[in-house]
Design an enzyme around this catalytic site. Structure first.
Site, PDB file in Angstrom:
ATOM      1  N   GLU A 395       6.405  -4.580  -5.140  1.00 26.23           N
ATOM      2  CA  GLU A 395       5.394  -5.614  -5.333  1.00 26.23           C
ATOM      3  C   GLU A 395       5.235  -5.917  -6.716  1.00 26.23           C
ATOM      4  O   GLU A 395       5.156  -4.549  -7.381  1.00 26.23           O
ATOM      5  CB  GLU A 395       4.121  -4.777  -4.781  1.00 26.23           C
ATOM      6  CG  GLU A 395       3.954  -4.522  -3.233  1.00 26.23           C
ATOM      7  CD  GLU A 395       2.753  -3.666  -3.139  1.00 26.23           C
ATOM      8  OE1 GLU A 395       1.661  -3.785  -3.922  1.00 26.23           O
ATOM      9  OE2 GLU A 395       2.505  -3.029  -1.933  1.00 26.23           O
ATOM     10  N   HIS A 480       0.121   4.119   1.241  1.00 29.24           N
ATOM     11  CA  HIS A 480       0.859   3.735   2.664  1.00 29.24           C
ATOM     12  C   HIS A 480       1.072   5.031   3.446  1.00 29.24           C
ATOM     13  O   HIS A 480       2.407   5.178   3.631  1.00 29.24           O
ATOM     14  CB  HIS A 480       1.851   3.056   2.455  1.00 29.24           C
ATOM     15  CG  HIS A 480       1.480   1.746   1.716  1.00 29.24           C
ATOM     16  ND1 HIS A 480       2.694   1.262   0.928  1.00 29.24           N
ATOM     17  CD2 HIS A 480       0.726   0.952   1.473  1.00 29.24           C
ATOM     18  CE1 HIS A 480       2.168  -0.098   0.313  1.00 29.24           C
ATOM     19  NE2 HIS A 480       0.841  -0.141   0.570  1.00 29.24           N
ATOM     20  N   ASN A 518       4.396  -3.285   2.906  1.00 27.78           N
ATOM     21  CA  ASN A 518       3.049  -2.814   3.183  1.00 27.78           C
ATOM     22  C   ASN A 518       2.953  -2.740   4.716  1.00 27.78           C
ATOM     23  O   ASN A 518       3.286  -3.807   5.372  1.00 27.78           O
ATOM     24  CB  ASN A 518       2.294  -3.886   2.282  1.00 27.78           C
ATOM     25  CG  ASN A 518       2.721  -4.253   0.980  1.00 27.78           C
ATOM     26  OD1 ASN A 518       3.460  -4.695   0.741  1.00 27.78           O
ATOM     27  ND2 ASN A 518       1.641  -3.687   0.200  1.00 27.78           N
ATOM     28  N   PHE A 520       0.227  -2.679   6.837  1.00 26.51           N
ATOM     29  CA  PHE A 520      -0.641  -2.819   8.003  1.00 26.51           C
ATOM     30  C   PHE A 520      -0.574  -4.011   9.021  1.00 26.51           C
ATOM     31  O   PHE A 520      -1.149  -3.766  10.013  1.00 26.51           O
ATOM     32  CB  PHE A 520      -2.008  -3.153   7.152  1.00 26.51           C
ATOM     33  CG  PHE A 520      -2.198  -4.638   6.644  1.00 26.51           C
ATOM     34  CD1 PHE A 520      -2.510  -5.793   7.136  1.00 26.51           C
ATOM     35  CD2 PHE A 520      -2.180  -4.792   5.173  1.00 26.51           C
ATOM     36  CE1 PHE A 520      -2.549  -6.806   6.655  1.00 26.51           C
ATOM     37  CE2 PHE A 520      -2.303  -5.789   4.403  1.00 26.51           C
ATOM     38  CZ  PHE A 520      -2.445  -7.174   5.438  1.00 26.51           C
TER      39      PHE A 520
END
Length: 543
Positions: A395, A480, A518, A520
């Site tokens: 990121e 995470h 990521n 989610f």
């Protein structure tokens, strides 16, 4: 399964749910619902109970409510819907106050220093929105409040590589996940994409364009990242048309505008079914099972500074654990090791990982300015996941300091095969993570291999004063956390916990340690898949 819910019906439910959340905030209530509920007692029973309000829990609550199942949701954090004296619900990163931090008297920001000056601040002890749970050589950041991690994350809704997800979760139909459940999750979460034309000209992503130039000069590929932050709102923030949030150094302590957190999406819709009730500042401590199969939870009632006001025992027929990788794992591990649920699998507590997280910063040349105003919501990533030796997805992160810093910051996600495990410590009555610095070294090696190339191609160097000492790579924390109750090992293929019926895990504890991006969106899609099967086979099928 019940018939699909129309968009208009879903919109109406969200409206009703948002009204209930606002009313609860205005009245200072810790019980939130759209229909009158019986007064809580020291011993009550509910047909279904969900622990937590993060991604997997929120999905589960909505689908149970839609199916007509009366459901109670317990959240240890508070409802973040009340404005403070400054008129804001959340504080920003530059001037943190008690709202920032869960039950500590000093903030614990991931970037601990800048030019070796401490950036953390003393705050009042309070049930703030961001918690850091320390386990020796690894700390884990988690969100506290109705919405869980959705309140404090960077909103990056990234779909993992199909081939890698098939390796991570070999027992599931990955094609079905991509065909049905990722689109369903994306639609419910409000995933959207940055306008490429605006991205190229706006000041607030100057920092990302600098990193993109450096990556491309190195021969690396970059990609735009979908988000649950409203990019149109962000564009209007820059134009001065709406209040600023992403552009006002708001991210890890919550966003006052723009972000589509779970309290505005899944949880609002769940409340709007009329079958779901949320209780806040309710910390589930233990689980036991009675001879008739009822699960009984011992719940601690907290006040604003974390003091225990009392306890309550709540029984349920169907118990869904969505307290996150740490929380769900600890509840099951405590139950197994204390003899409350002795038939739980020996796999409970295993398969934990950091998602390969490594943070680093690079010092840019004076002519490569990154901008005094930076969006707190990342919109770009360096995709080197297909590198056979050093797979990395990085990121391009902001450093919203309010002034020019000439720093490029990254959160690298690496393919680290190392896994930790939890043990139960009877003295502290808690689960303790077994993870060593040596297990994190592969992640550093992968990130370093990538960014050494970037530095060589651009004549730049690492920053060594961002993490409280002189290290250039920080992997002593993770945003995470994944694993602990791994799908297909500690559970069956749909999150049913082995050894007991009507006991389920819904969250990131199911994912074995690393998903490559990521996590989610993956957790949300997996929860959609699992609850659909559980409803059809366990709750809606006549006995």
């Amino acid at each position: 399964m019940p018939a699909a819910v129309s968009p208009s019906a879903l919109s109406r439910r969200r409206f009703l749910g948002l009204a209930a959340l606002n009313s609860a905030a205005a009245l200072g209530l810790t019980t939130i619902g759209t229909t009158p509920t019986a007064e809580a007692t020291d011993r009550e029973f509910v047909p279904a109970l969900v622990v937590g309000t993060g991604y997997g829990a929120a999905v589960t609550a909505l689908r149970l409510g839609e199916a007509g199942v009366p459901t109670l949701v317990l959240e240890m954090g508070r409802l973040w819907n009340t404005r403070g004296p400054d008129g804001r619900i959340f504080c920003d990163m530059l001037q943190p106050d008690r709202r920032s931090t869960w039950l500590r008297t000093r903030t614990q920001a991931p970037l601990a220093t800048f030019l070796w000056a401490d950036v953390n601040r003393d705050v009042e002890r309070y049930t703030g929105v961001l918690d850091r749970v320390d386990h020796g050589e690894m700390s884990v950041y988690v969100g506290r409040g109705v919405g869980g991690g959705s309140l404090v994350n960077g909103a990056m809704a990234v779909t993992p590589k199909r081939g890698y997800l098939a390796e991570v979760l070999p027992g599931i139909d990955v094609d079905e996940l991509y065909r049905t459940y990722f689109p369903r999750a994306s639609a419910m979460l409000g995933v959207n994409h940055v306008d490429p034309a605006w991205f190229e000209t706006c000041e607030v992503y100057r920092y990302a364009r600098v990193s993109r130039t450096h990556a491309h000069r190195t021969g690396l590929r970059t990609t735009f990242v979908p988000s649950v932050y409203d990019f149109d709102h962000m564009r209007r923030e820059e134009a001065g048309e709406v209040p600023r949030s992403a552009l006002a150094a708001e991210v890890i302590y919550g966003n006052n505008h723009g972000k589509r957190s779970l309290d505005q999406t899944y949880l609002a819709a769940a409340l709007g079914t009329g079958n779901v009730t949320i209780r806040t500042l309710h910390q589930v401590h233990s689980i036991e099972r009675e001879p008739d199969g009822t699960y009984v939870l011992t719940v601690r009632l907290l006040d604003d500074v974390g003091a225990v006001l009392g306890t309550r025992r709540i029984g349920t027929r169907h118990l869904f654990l969505g307290a996150g990788s740490l929380g769900s794992t600890e509840l099951l591990l405590r139950a197994r090791e204390t003899g409350a649920l002795p038939a739980l699998s020996a796999e409970v507590g295993h398969g934990w990982g950091t998602n390969g997280n490594v943070m680093l910063g690079r010092a840019n040349h004076m002519w490569d300015t990154t901008g005094a105003t930076q969006s707190g919501m990342p919109a770009l990533g360096i995709d080197a996941w297909d590198d056979p030796a050093h797979p990395v997805f990085a990121e391009v992160a902001p450093l919203p300091a309010g002034t020019e810093t000439w720093v490029s910051v990254y959160l690298a996600i690496t393919r680290n095969p190392e896994r930790g495990h939890f043990t139960y410590d009877a003295a502290s009555d808690s689960a303790r993570l077994r993870w060593t610095a040596a297990q994190g070294q592969p992640s550093i090696d992968m990130a370093k291999a990538l960014f050494d190339k970037v530095n060589r191609a651009n004549g730049t160097i690492y920053r060594s004063e961002l993490f409280g000492d002189t290290r250039e790579f920080e992997n002593r924390f993770t945003y995470h956390p994944l694993g602990g109750v791994v799908l297909g090992r500690a559970t069956d293929g749909y999150g049913r916990v082995r050894g007991y019926d009507r006991l389920y895990v819904t969250d990131g504890a199911l994912v074995p340690g690393n998903v490559g991006v990521n996590p989610f969106l993956t957790i949300t899609a997996l929860a959609e898949r699992n609850i659909e099967r559980v409803l059809a086979e366990d709750l809606l099928t006549p006995p």
